[in-house]
Design a protein around this motif. Sequence first.
Motif, mmCIF file in Angstrom:
data_model
loop_
_atom_site.group_PDB
_atom_site.id
_atom_site.type_symbol
_atom_site.label_atom_id
_atom_site.label_comp_id
_atom_site.label_asym_id
_atom_site.label_seq_id
_atom_site.Cartn_x
_atom_site.Cartn_y
_atom_site.Cartn_z
ATOM 1 N N MET A 87 0.788 -1.073 -0.004
ATOM 2 C CA MET A 87 0.001 -0.033 0.077
ATOM 3 C C MET A 87 0.852 1.320 -0.041
ATOM 4 O O MET A 87 2.027 1.234 0.781
ATOM 5 C CB MET A 87 -0.960 -0.077 1.353
ATOM 6 N N LYS A 88 0.453 2.353 -0.650
ATOM 7 C CA LYS A 88 1.023 3.560 -0.582
ATOM 8 C C LYS A 88 0.216 4.449 -0.374
ATOM 9 O O LYS A 88 -0.931 4.540 -0.491
ATOM 10 C CB LYS A 88 1.786 4.018 -1.867
ATOM 11 N N LYS A 89 0.804 5.820 0.441
ATOM 12 C CA LYS A 89 -0.183 6.837 0.748
ATOM 13 C C LYS A 89 -0.253 7.839 -0.416
ATOM 14 O O LYS A 89 0.137 8.175 -1.146
ATOM 15 C CB LYS A 89 0.606 7.608 1.677
ATOM 16 N N GLU A 90 -1.717 7.924 -0.536
ATOM 17 C CA GLU A 90 -2.504 8.935 -1.496
ATOM 18 C C GLU A 90 -2.806 10.390 -1.018
ATOM 19 O O GLU A 90 -2.255 11.131 -1.681
ATOM 20 C CB GLU A 90 -3.588 8.286 -2.135
ATOM 21 N N SER A 91 -3.165 10.278 0.067
ATOM 22 C CA SER A 91 -3.259 11.293 0.710
ATOM 23 C C SER A 91 -3.519 11.294 2.401
ATOM 24 O O SER A 91 -3.583 10.230 2.904
ATOM 25 C CB SER A 91 -4.656 12.265 0.382
ATOM 26 N N SER A 92 -3.489 12.301 3.020
ATOM 27 C CA SER A 92 -3.710 12.408 4.579
ATOM 28 C C SER A 92 -4.140 13.759 5.195
ATOM 29 O O SER A 92 -4.045 14.821 4.723
ATOM 30 C CB SER A 92 -2.376 11.882 5.364
ATOM 31 N N ALA A 98 -5.616 13.025 15.794
ATOM 32 C CA ALA A 98 -5.765 12.021 14.781
ATOM 33 C C ALA A 98 -5.001 11.960 13.556
ATOM 34 O O ALA A 98 -4.749 13.393 12.863
ATOM 35 C CB ALA A 98 -7.406 11.664 14.429
ATOM 36 N N ASN A 99 -4.676 11.118 12.681
ATOM 37 C CA ASN A 99 -4.152 11.265 11.561
ATOM 38 C C ASN A 99 -4.685 10.059 10.564
ATOM 39 O O ASN A 99 -4.783 8.947 10.936
ATOM 40 C CB ASN A 99 -2.596 10.882 11.609
ATOM 41 N N LYS A 100 -5.670 10.976 9.656
ATOM 42 C CA LYS A 100 -6.357 9.910 8.606
ATOM 43 C C LYS A 100 -5.619 9.848 7.452
ATOM 44 O O LYS A 100 -5.177 10.865 6.940
ATOM 45 C CB LYS A 100 -7.852 10.356 8.499
ATOM 46 N N VAL A 101 -5.261 8.578 6.995
ATOM 47 C CA VAL A 101 -4.739 8.356 5.597
ATOM 48 C C VAL A 101 -5.327 7.456 4.657
ATOM 49 O O VAL A 101 -6.017 6.463 4.983
ATOM 50 C CB VAL A 101 -3.353 7.652 5.983
ATOM 51 N N LEU A 102 -5.374 7.991 3.284
ATOM 52 C CA LEU A 102 -6.030 7.461 2.412
ATOM 53 C C LEU A 102 -4.734 6.435 1.518
ATOM 54 O O LEU A 102 -3.935 7.085 1.129
ATOM 55 C CB LEU A 102 -6.660 8.220 1.206
ATOM 56 N N LEU A 103 -5.008 5.089 1.682
ATOM 57 C CA LEU A 103 -4.107 4.324 1.090
ATOM 58 C C LEU A 103 -4.347 3.639 -0.058
ATOM 59 O O LEU A 103 -5.619 3.312 -0.297
ATOM 60 C CB LEU A 103 -3.628 3.242 2.111
ATOM 61 N N GLU A 104 -3.537 3.642 -1.126
ATOM 62 C CA GLU A 104 -3.870 2.974 -2.222
ATOM 63 C C GLU A 104 -3.031 1.593 -2.550
ATOM 64 O O GLU A 104 -1.798 1.762 -2.365
ATOM 65 C CB GLU A 104 -3.339 3.736 -3.377
ATOM 66 N N SER A 105 -3.835 0.786 -3.096
ATOM 67 C CA SER A 105 -2.874 -0.665 -3.332
ATOM 68 C C SER A 105 -2.316 -0.571 -4.540
ATOM 69 O O SER A 105 -2.650 -0.195 -5.474
ATOM 70 C CB SER A 105 -4.250 -1.729 -3.315
ATOM 71 N N HIS A 106 -0.973 -1.259 -4.661
ATOM 72 C CA HIS A 106 -0.189 -1.381 -5.722
ATOM 73 C C HIS A 106 -0.810 -2.153 -6.641
ATOM 74 O O HIS A 106 -0.574 -2.050 -7.977
ATOM 75 C CB HIS A 106 1.376 -1.742 -5.272
ATOM 76 N N ARG A 107 -1.719 -3.210 -6.396
ATOM 77 C CA ARG A 107 -2.226 -4.326 -7.166
ATOM 78 C C ARG A 107 -3.114 -3.742 -8.358
ATOM 79 O O ARG A 107 -2.996 -3.747 -9.451
ATOM 80 C CB ARG A 107 -3.048 -5.293 -6.189
#
Length: 285
Positions: A87-92, A98-107
């Motif tokens: 997974m890689k960070k797309e945005s946060s 609190a720290n909310k992170v949008l993660l994107e799958s490399h797949r």
Amino acid sequence: VAPGRRPRRPAAWPGPERPAMAAASPSPRVRALTEFLISRGEPAWRRQQVLHGIYKAHKRKWHHIDGIPKGLTWQLKDRFGKYISSMKKESSVEGDFANKVLLESHRDKSRVEAVSLQFKSHRSLCISSQVGCAFRCAFCATGKVGLKRQMDADEITDQVLYFLQQEQKVDGISFMGMGEPLANPKIFDALRVLTSPELYGMSARRMNISTVGVIPGILKLTEEFPQVNLAFSLHSPFTEERNRLVPLNRMYPLEQVFEVLDRRIKTTGRRGWGCYFLLPGENDT
């Protein structure tokens, strides 16, 4: 061994252990790594060296792992990609605690959210278990998307790895993000990865799973992970109202869920938790 010389380490795993070791791990990454290292004729200790770099030292890239030969580093990059995580960070978005992170799958570029919550005494993570959700609870934005696909054990646990790579000390993990955890069979592999001593080595008592009442999943969790905490998303004690708020109540009625929860408490000796989301004009009276 001649005086002053170190004894040679074994060149590789004994033959019969190779397929068993490669197949034993609940992590797709660890299985693939093991097979890859065996195919290259790497010594047995190399596997532990690589796993330590990933799960104990929390390295982001292969060449950051200490002691790995340069040639092997390039081969790992060619085989598994530049970054270790799936997974890689797309945005946060960051708040005070609190720290909310949008993660994107490399797949396939599927995206899920994960949140790091800092309390006075500890830090807890809220992570996702599915891309979307099939159960369409009336108050849930994820349910409106529908179920896109299941996450595998690495994608689930790499949300934890992301925050560890940010040098955050993780004290607890809640499966309360996107998706219904007990509707994804891979959640049990994820729990094995997180509690494995050679991988994350976390305590099962620091894990919390939230469910809207998937009875087969509750039964399996009780049998395989009795020390993992369970939170039941109740939201309404009235059948008709809960049918509207949580449509799964028609398949697994409240009374049956409570019976299973009572048996779980008697079997494990662990407390259960009830969650209630107040909705104005719906369930707040």
